[in-house]
Design a protein around this motif. Sequence first.
Motif, short mmCIF file in Angstrom:
data_model
loop_
_atom_site.label_atom_id
_atom_site.label_comp_id
_atom_site.label_asym_id
_atom_site.label_seq_id
_atom_site.Cartn_x
_atom_site.Cartn_y
_atom_site.Cartn_z
N LEU A 232 25.97 12.07 -33.87
CA LEU A 232 24.70 12.05 -34.58
C LEU A 232 24.06 13.40 -34.31
CD1 LEU A 232 23.41 8.45 -33.65
CD2 LEU A 232 24.63 9.19 -35.70
N CYS B 8 24.85 17.70 -35.62
CA CYS B 8 26.03 18.57 -35.59
C CYS B 8 25.59 20.02 -35.39
CB CYS B 8 26.84 18.39 -36.87
SG CYS B 8 28.48 19.08 -36.71
N MET C 131 25.72 22.24 -29.73
CA MET C 131 26.50 21.56 -28.69
C MET C 131 27.56 20.66 -29.30
SD MET C 131 26.88 21.76 -25.50
CE MET C 131 28.61 21.34 -25.38
N ARG D 265 21.24 16.52 -40.72
CA ARG D 265 20.14 16.32 -41.67
C ARG D 265 20.35 17.05 -43.00
NH1 ARG D 265 14.46 16.94 -38.76
NH2 ARG D 265 15.54 18.87 -38.29
N THR E 53 24.65 21.96 -43.30
CA THR E 53 25.21 21.78 -41.94
C THR E 53 26.51 20.97 -41.99
OG1 THR E 53 23.01 21.85 -40.97
CG2 THR E 53 24.74 20.86 -39.62
N ALA F 229 23.75 13.81 -30.42
CA ALA F 229 23.73 15.27 -30.29
C ALA F 229 22.53 15.90 -31.00
CB ALA F 229 25.04 15.86 -30.80
N LYS G 12 18.20 16.83 -30.64
CA LYS G 12 17.31 17.27 -29.55
C LYS G 12 16.70 16.06 -28.85
CE LYS G 12 15.97 21.58 -31.74
NZ LYS G 12 15.82 21.56 -33.19
N MET H 17 14.09 14.07 -30.48
CA MET H 17 14.47 13.24 -31.63
C MET H 17 15.14 11.93 -31.20
SD MET H 17 13.79 15.07 -34.33
CE MET H 17 14.66 14.04 -35.51
N ASN I 152 28.32 21.90 -21.56
CA ASN I 152 27.77 23.24 -21.87
C ASN I 152 28.58 23.88 -22.99
OD1 ASN I 152 30.05 24.15 -20.52
ND2 ASN I 152 28.96 25.02 -18.79
N GLY J 98 24.56 23.35 -17.44
CA GLY J 98 24.17 23.14 -18.85
C GLY J 98 23.38 24.32 -19.39
N1 LIG Z 1 23.03 23.90 -26.68
C1 LIG Z 1 23.47 23.65 -25.45
O1 LIG Z 1 23.95 24.55 -24.74
C2 LIG Z 1 23.39 22.27 -24.88
C3 LIG Z 1 22.74 21.24 -25.55
N2 LIG Z 1 22.70 19.99 -25.01
C4 LIG Z 1 22.02 18.91 -25.72
O2 LIG Z 1 22.61 18.76 -26.99
C5 LIG Z 1 21.63 18.19 -27.88
C6 LIG Z 1 21.62 19.01 -29.15
O3 LIG Z 1 21.23 20.33 -28.81
P1 LIG Z 1 21.72 21.58 -29.68
O4 LIG Z 1 23.06 21.32 -30.23
O5 LIG Z 1 21.49 22.76 -28.83
O6 LIG Z 1 20.63 21.53 -30.85
P2 LIG Z 1 20.76 22.01 -32.37
O7 LIG Z 1 19.37 22.15 -32.87
O8 LIG Z 1 21.72 23.14 -32.49
O9 LIG Z 1 21.43 20.74 -33.10
C7 LIG Z 1 20.74 19.59 -33.43
C8 LIG Z 1 21.40 18.94 -34.63
O10 LIG Z 1 20.75 17.72 -34.91
C9 LIG Z 1 20.65 17.56 -36.32
N3 LIG Z 1 19.56 16.63 -36.59
C10 LIG Z 1 18.22 16.80 -36.48
N4 LIG Z 1 17.59 15.67 -36.81
C11 LIG Z 1 18.55 14.76 -37.11
C12 LIG Z 1 18.52 13.40 -37.53
N5 LIG Z 1 17.37 12.74 -37.70
N6 LIG Z 1 19.70 12.79 -37.74
C13 LIG Z 1 20.88 13.42 -37.58
N7 LIG Z 1 20.96 14.72 -37.19
C14 LIG Z 1 19.81 15.36 -36.98
C15 LIG Z 1 20.41 18.95 -36.82
O11 LIG Z 1 20.77 19.02 -38.19
C16 LIG Z 1 21.37 19.74 -35.93
O12 LIG Z 1 22.64 19.71 -36.52
C17 LIG Z 1 20.30 18.19 -27.14
O13 LIG Z 1 20.03 16.92 -26.64
C18 LIG Z 1 20.55 19.17 -26.00
O14 LIG Z 1 19.77 18.87 -24.88
C19 LIG Z 1 23.30 19.70 -23.82
C20 LIG Z 1 23.95 20.66 -23.12
C21 LIG Z 1 24.02 22.03 -23.57
#
Ligand SMILES: NC(=O)C1=CN([C@@H]2O[C@H](COP(=O)(O)OP(=O)(O)OC[C@H]3O[C@@H](n4cnc5c(N)ncnc54)[C@H](O)[C@@H]3O)[C@@H](O)[C@H]2O)C=CC1
Length: 263
Positions: A7, A9, A12, A36, A40, A68, A70, A73, A118, A170
């Motif tokens: 959920l 993309c 991460m 969303r 993407t 996956a 934020k 969310m 990570n 992380g």
């Molecule tokens: N980026 C990193 O290095 C790391 C991230 N994380 C965790 O991974 C998670 C995602 O972070 P990132 O990938 O960095 O963020 P990101 O902003 O790159 O990705 C978030 C994704 O969620 C999608 N999205 C938003 N609202 C949505 C919805 N209602 N339904 C379905 N998809 C939706 C967006 O389209 C986007 O593809 C977070 O919880 C973060 O804490 C954990 C470890 C490392």
Amino acid sequence: MHKIGFLGCGNMARAIIGGILAKGIVAPGEIIASARTQATIDAAHERFGIDVTLDNAEACKASVVFLAVKPQMYESVIAEAAPHFSSETVLVSIAPGKTLAWLSDASGLAKVVRLMPNTPAAVGEGMTSVVIGKGCSAEDADLVLEIVDSFGKSERIPEHLMDAASAAAGCSPAYVYMMIEAMADAAVLEGMPRAQAYRFAAQAVVGAGKMVLESGQHPGALKDAVCSPGGTTIEGVRTLEACGFRSSVTEALIATVDKARSL
Ligand SMILES: NC(=O)C1=CN([C@@H]2O[C@H](COP(=O)(O)OP(=O)(O)OC[C@H]3O[C@@H](n4cnc5c(N)ncnc54)[C@H](O)[C@@H]3O)[C@@H](O)[C@H]2O)C=CC1
Ligand SMILES: O=C(O)[C@@H]1CCC=N1
């Protein structure tokens, strides 16, 4: 049915998907990701050949579902997803701050897992902390660990260490990238081409990391071995200490822990 659903993309999820597919533990057609925007999911389909959807409910049907999005969310996405899970769904959180108890309450699921991966997962060099919820069977745990170990190393830890693990592995790649950038800037200042400077700085970081992992020596001893008496390196050590380098890094990691606790 898909084996693994995502959920969200973003950065991460893409790193994990890239790592899993490179190892070949599942075929692209066994993964489904939702996001969303059409752009993407189109990009994810083109890059990985996985199934994609704008409908989170579709991705919820997978055996193992990664949340996956934020952390901000999580509440709304779980509320939307909950009616589409089965009692056998294994829900995997990769967010800081969301406890197993919270995830179970919010989703109604017994099988919940917390990971903190990570982005080096994308090249098979991830470091992931793992907390398996009590509702998971031994088979569920094995499946999650097989997935996680396909994109790097993992360790099971007690849940109370999740914020520490998140800080150390992380978030920390971001700070290492900043250091590589700064190291390369110095080399560029001295006339080295930029791309070459990144190669030198990045390989030095890879090598130093391997030394810590494989030599069995204390990082301080490894540092001492680089500092020739009356040489160049010790001048840099003196300068870093004067600039509060180690304290800056510690404070930065503690700031991530404080933030995780506020989520
Ligand atoms: N980026 C990193 O290095 C790391 C991230 N994380 C965790 O991974 C998670 C995602 O972070 P990132 O990938 O960095 O963020 P990101 O902003 O790159 O990705 C978030 C994704 O969620 C999608 N999205 C938003 N609202 C949505 C919805 N209602 N339904 C379905 N998809 C939706 C967006 O389209 C986007 O593809 C977070 O919880 C973060 O804490 C954990 C470890 C490392
Ligand atoms: O910045 C964040 O909150 C996520 C969790 C660890 C790394 N990135």
